[in-house]
Design a protein around this motif. Structure first.
Motif, PDB file in Angstrom:
ATOM      1  N   CYS A  41      32.089  26.933  41.339  1.00  0.00           N
ATOM      2  CA  CYS A  41      31.956  25.475  41.355  1.00  0.00           C
ATOM      3  C   CYS A  41      32.523  24.914  42.659  1.00  0.00           C
ATOM      4  CB  CYS A  41      32.680  24.865  40.157  1.00  0.00           C
ATOM      5  SG  CYS A  41      31.975  25.344  38.562  1.00  0.00           S
ATOM      6  N   GLU A  42      32.158  23.694  42.978  1.00  0.00           N
ATOM      7  CA  GLU A  42      32.545  23.052  44.233  1.00  0.00           C
ATOM      8  C   GLU A  42      33.479  21.885  43.950  1.00  0.00           C
ATOM      9  OE1 GLU A  42      30.491  20.253  47.720  1.00  0.00           O
ATOM     10  OE2 GLU A  42      29.336  20.924  45.975  1.00  0.00           O
ATOM     11  N   ARG A  83      35.926  14.988  41.901  1.00  0.00           N
ATOM     12  CA  ARG A  83      34.655  15.427  41.329  1.00  0.00           C
ATOM     13  C   ARG A  83      34.533  16.939  41.489  1.00  0.00           C
ATOM     14  NH1 ARG A  83      29.712  13.098  40.179  1.00  0.00           N
ATOM     15  NH2 ARG A  83      30.388  11.090  40.986  1.00  0.00           N
ATOM     16  N   ILE A  84      34.198  17.613  40.408  1.00  0.00           N
ATOM     17  CA  ILE A  84      33.927  19.046  40.413  1.00  0.00           C
ATOM     18  C   ILE A  84      32.452  19.231  40.092  1.00  0.00           C
ATOM     19  CG2 ILE A  84      34.364  21.238  39.242  1.00  0.00           C
ATOM     20  CD1 ILE A  84      37.218  20.205  38.678  1.00  0.00           C
ATOM     21  N   THR A 108      28.842  18.638  35.881  1.00  0.00           N
ATOM     22  CA  THR A 108      29.650  17.901  36.853  1.00  0.00           C
ATOM     23  C   THR A 108      30.751  17.162  36.102  1.00  0.00           C
ATOM     24  OG1 THR A 108      27.789  17.574  38.374  1.00  0.00           O
ATOM     25  CG2 THR A 108      29.652  16.102  38.617  1.00  0.00           C
ATOM     26  N   PHE A 109      31.962  17.216  36.619  1.00  0.00           N
ATOM     27  CA  PHE A 109      33.082  16.494  36.028  1.00  0.00           C
ATOM     28  C   PHE A 109      33.682  15.589  37.090  1.00  0.00           C
ATOM     29  CE2 PHE A 109      37.802  16.571  35.159  1.00  0.00           C
ATOM     30  CZ  PHE A 109      37.760  15.636  34.135  1.00  0.00           C
ATOM     31  N   SER A 110      33.890  14.314  36.761  1.00  0.00           N
ATOM     32  CA  SER A 110      34.494  13.378  37.710  1.00  0.00           C
ATOM     33  C   SER A 110      35.563  12.563  37.009  1.00  0.00           C
ATOM     34  CB  SER A 110      33.433  12.462  38.329  1.00  0.00           C
ATOM     35  OG  SER A 110      32.739  11.742  37.331  1.00  0.00           O
ATOM     36  N   TRP A 111      36.522  12.069  37.782  1.00  0.00           N
ATOM     37  CA  TRP A 111      37.609  11.293  37.199  1.00  0.00           C
ATOM     38  C   TRP A 111      38.143  10.291  38.213  1.00  0.00           C
ATOM     39  CZ3 TRP A 111      37.980  16.202  39.102  1.00  0.00           C
ATOM     40  CH2 TRP A 111      38.935  16.436  40.086  1.00  0.00           C
TER      41      TRP A 111
END
Length: 324
Positions: free
Chosen positions: A204-205, A215-216, A222-225
């Motif tokens: 993953c980036e 953001r991953i 995709t996961f963002s926070w």
């Protein structure tokens, strides 16, 4: 699939093996702001009042300001004309190719710079009402440093375009209103929330990672926070942050379906999540988004994944979401 998931952001359980990593050094810019929406430096707070930062990338930022979205993207190595074309492609990915476009110049940072004004109208030839409009422009604040600016305004478009130009005037000269340096070298690793480290799965980036947002991106998720401090006593601020952020995520995914409200846990706290699906080239995707006040910190998080998947969500989403 990667293309659709990367657009989310148009635009978010445990330490998972990262417990032994050392805590990163916190930059000098504190994650504290005076607005009810998020942390902005002193000279930006009044202008960006009501704007919600949405995680984007290490070199760009997007802000949702009501019915208006504005972004800046640092693009060293490009010419101003190339940066405008890059912004034009971003607008087409969001609104589609059928737009009325006029090329020109905008007076920014004391000089004229290339720009593109666009409208999305009811008729195929640009006739009828035009409920969406905006600008793309590019400036060079220092030698070899090109900055792309973009703005999409929805009705009332005329007043929205005026606000776009006001925000452009700040972004062109001062850059990121949160104060963070937008460059890959500024990424904080490992990524973290204020209360725990986050896990970056192999393959993953880490597309973005600061003291306040990240953001991953993975091949199928995709996961963002985003975090802000202090959160106000009422839940209204966190809900507003969540709702504005979801508006931006949906606008960045053309064809997104209606939003459903579902009971959920975010970081172990009972709340209400927003859920929607959107088409993608590799199949439909779904997005979960939620916000909570955790010990005075406001948190917004979003996880996108294939529409056919179910709980538990992918490892990249770090166990932030759970059903209830």
């Amino acid at each position: 699939m990667r293309t659709a998931l990367s657009a989310v952001g148009g635009m978010l359980a445990g330490l998972l093996g990262a417990c032994q990593a050392s805590m990163p050094v916190v930059p000098a810019v504190p994650p504290v702001g005076a607005t009810p929406a998020g942390p902005f430096v002193d000279d930006a707070r009044s202008l960006f009042e009501g704007c919600v930062p949405v995680p984007d990338s290490a070199t760009s930022r997007t802000y949702r300001c009501g019915a208006l979205s504005v972004w800046l993207h640092e693009q060293p190595g490009l010419s101003e004309a190339q940066a405008v074309e890059s912004g034009r492609a971003r607008v087409h990915a969001r609104l589609g190719p059928v737009l009325t476009e006029v090329r020109g110049e905008l007076p920014l940072a004391g000089h004229p710079h290339p720009s593109l004004r666009f409208e999305q109208c009811a008729g195929a030839k640009g006739e009828g009402p035009c409920p969406v409009g905006g600008y793309v422009a590019a400036v060079t604040p220092s030698a070899g440093h090109v900055r792309q600016l973009g703005c999409v305004a929805r009705e009332p478009v005329r007043s929205g375009l005026g606000r776009c130009l006001e925000l452009f005037a700040y972004l062109a000269t001062r850059g990121n209103p949160e104060g963070d340096v937008l460059a890959p070298s500024s990424l904080i690793t490992p990524p973290r929330l204020p209360w725990r480290l986050l896990y970056l799965p192999e393959g993953c980036e880490l597309a973005d990672s600061t003291t306040r947002a990240g953001r991953i991106r993975c091949a199928a998720s995709t996961f963002s926070w985003s975090v802000f401090f202090p959160a106000h006593p009422s839940a209204a601020q966190v809900e507003r942050w969540r709702d504005r952020s979801v508006e931006e995520l949906r606008d960045a995914l053309p064809g997104a379906g209606p939003v459903e409200v579902r009971d959920c846990y975010v970081e172990g706290l009972a709340t209400r999540c927003l859920h929607f699906t959107a088409p993608g080239p590799g199949g439909d995707v779904q997005v979960w988004a939620g916000g909570v006040d955790r010990s005075g910190w406001g948190l917004f998080a979003a996880c996108s994944l294939p529409a056919s998947a179910s709980f538990p969500l992918p490892t990249a989403c770090n166990g932030v979401f759970a059903p209830r």
